[in-house]
Enzyme design. Structure first.
Site, PDB file in Angstrom:
ATOM      1  CG  ASP A  60      -1.780  -1.103   1.411  1.00  0.00           C
ATOM      2  OD1 ASP A  60      -1.918  -1.855   0.364  1.00  0.00           O
ATOM      3  OD2 ASP A  60      -2.421  -1.472   2.450  1.00  0.00           O
ATOM      4  CD  GLU A 225      -8.599  -2.876  -1.977  1.00  0.00           C
ATOM      5  OE1 GLU A 225      -9.313  -3.283  -0.909  1.00  0.00           O
ATOM      6  OE2 GLU A 225      -7.598  -3.426  -2.037  1.00  0.00           O
TER       7      GLU A 225
END
Length: 505
Positions: A60, A225
């Site tokens: 991430d 997402e």
């Protein structure tokens, strides 16, 4: 941060600890380059290339260049962390720093997907956290004067009483701010947007942007997402991750603003398929959860993302271990639409972003090289032979000259390694670019198969990659026994491909 440069606006990013070179007596000492032009005319050029991944065991990612450093944030789980370095090539070895240690309470646990943005001279760090229960994930924001902090708590963002993760901020050319995030609902994980009155306050009800209604968004689970905006020449795009992170088909799609109302789902046009996805030929899978950053001189846009690989090229995905940070340059087609390209393999060389000062140079000298999977072994020429084509292997450390290598910088980002006992070069047999090609010693003649990239990994360890094919110096089969053969193989972050360089004497 949203930064306008030459018609480009990118959502930018992250944080911390200044890069520190290895300084122990036993470790290689990078040559520090003076900044004066006169010195630059004399000293060799710093390496201007890098190979993916640029940071291992990190997911991430979010990156920004500010205050003379790249700042890279990534998910750690129990706290917010990041690293800093003046060159992308220094991020892999940069020491990790803690930006925020959460107190007990509703945001104590499972801290994911940190991003930093700069607005009106302040830095804001957005992250998701819960109380130990994933369904309770909510969005929070911290504030600081510098990208590396120190940070103080600013606010909880009002995304409604719903699961909320992967928050980002989109700043439009007219100055309006919007919060973007993902929320798990009964029909899957959807994307949402809401207006903001300032960087820490959502000022209106959320609107649904997208749902995982396409087959390519449903591999493993129904997921959309990680939304992040990219604005170029006034056109607004939101790139997002699709499908389950544990799937090798975790990929990126894009929404383009083709209408007038940002808060209307009908104003956005979704791509017909993924625009950035797995590269099977390059052994790169699960390519998603990205950010965008600008080069140090502001001339280029780059993507930063995480991906997964395997030791034999078998497609894999991951929501935990094995994810690593990768980068790629963004280009634009004739219509001005961003093109993210294809994820680069570990053996492809990537020219550093424009304005990047380059990697530190490993100082010339005599070194011993030990593989991380068995530090008691050293790289050596078998039987201390001086013959041409003598095999290279690992063997128990014994202090012999055939276990020592004279490392010399070539001035072009690569190095030659000559066996101390014979003066012959570490060489890929037959100048082969193939996987599993043998490694031997051979009289040095300056061929690419005798030149190697040394990419720092931290704590004195390097990946050693052949210039001829980009493949890594590898203990065959990851064997730990003395006498194990050494070959070249695609870099997959294995301990048998990570070598500690220790200066002799």
């Amino acid at each position: 941060m949203a930064k306008v440069l030459s018609g480009l606006v990118v959502g930018a990013s992250l944080v911390l600890s200044a890069f520190l070179p290895i300084t122990s007596d036993a470790a290689p000492t990078p040559v520090k380059q003076p900044q004066a032009q006169a010195a630059a005319d004399v000293l060799p050029a710093r390496p201007n290339t890098v190979r993916n991944p640029v940071r291992e065991s990190a997911a991430d990612p979010w990156m920004v260049f500010a205050e003379g450093n790249y700042h890279l944030l990534y998910t750690h789980g129990d706290k917010l962390v990041g690293v800093s370095a003046p060159s992308v090539a220094g991020l892999a070895a940069a020491p990790q720093q803690t930006l925020w240690q959460p107190p007990a309470g509703e945001a104590c646990c499972n801290l994911w997907a940190p991003e930093i943005h700069q607005f009106d001279g302040k830095w804001y760090l957005y992250y998701t956290a819960d109380n130990g229960n994933d369904a309770m994930h909510r969005m929070f924001v911290l504030e600081a004067d510098h990208p590396m902090g120190p940070y103080t708590f600013k606010a909880k963002l009002d995304t409604g009483d719903f699961h909320s993760i992967d928050g980002s901020v989109m700043k439009l050319p007219d100055g309006r701010l919007f919060h973007l995030w993902s929320s798990g609902r009964a029909n899957g994980q959807n994307l949402y947007v809401a207006p903001m009155s300032n960087p820490w306050t959502i000022s209106g009800p959320p609107a649904q942007l997208a749902t995982p209604d396409q087959p390519w968004e449903q591999n493993g689970r129904k997921v959309t997402e990680g939304p992040v905006s990219l604005i170029h020449n006034g056109k607004v795009y939101i790139y997002y991750s699709a499908s389950a992170c544990e799937s090798p088909d975790y990929s990126l799609g894009v929404l383009e603003l083709t209408g007038a109302d940002v808060l209307s789902q009908s104003a956005w046009t979704k791509s017909s398929g993924p625009v950035f996805k797995r590269n099977d030929a390059g052994w790169v899978f699960g390519t998603g959860h990205h950010g965008f950053f600008t080069s140090p001189d502001g001339k280029e846009a780059w993507i930063v993302y995480h991906g997964v690989t395997s030791s034999n090229g078998t497609p894999v995905g991951s929501c935990s271990s094995g994810r690593a940070v990768r980068i790629g340059k963004v280009s634009y087609d004739a219509a001005g639409k961003p093109q993210l390209g294809v994820p680069k393999s570990s053996w492809e060389t990537v020219t550093l972003p424009s304005g990047d000062p380059g990697a530190d140079i490993v100082a010339d000298g005599t070194y011993k090289l030990s593989p991380k999977n068995n530090p008691g072994n050293l790289l050596e020429v078998a039987s201390c032979s001086t013959a041409d084509a003598a095999n290279v292997q690992v063997w128990t450390a014994n202090g012999g000259a055939c276990q020592q290598w004279k490392v010399t910088y070539n001035g072009d980002g690569s190095y030659k390694l000559l066996a101390a006992h014979s003066g012959k070069a570490l060489d890929v047999a037959n100048c082969s670019a193939a996987n599993h090609a043998d490694v031997i010693q051979w009289p040095y003649w300056g061929g690419d198969c005798q030149e190697w990239y040394l990419d720092a990994l931290g704590n004195g360890y390097y990946k050693v990659l052949s210039k001829i094919g980009g493949k890594a110096l590898d203990v065959d089969g990851c064997a730990t026994a003395a006498g194990a053969d050494v070959r070249v193989w695609p870099y997959w972050q294995g301990a048998c491909q990570q070598w500690k360089l220790e200066k002799v004497g």
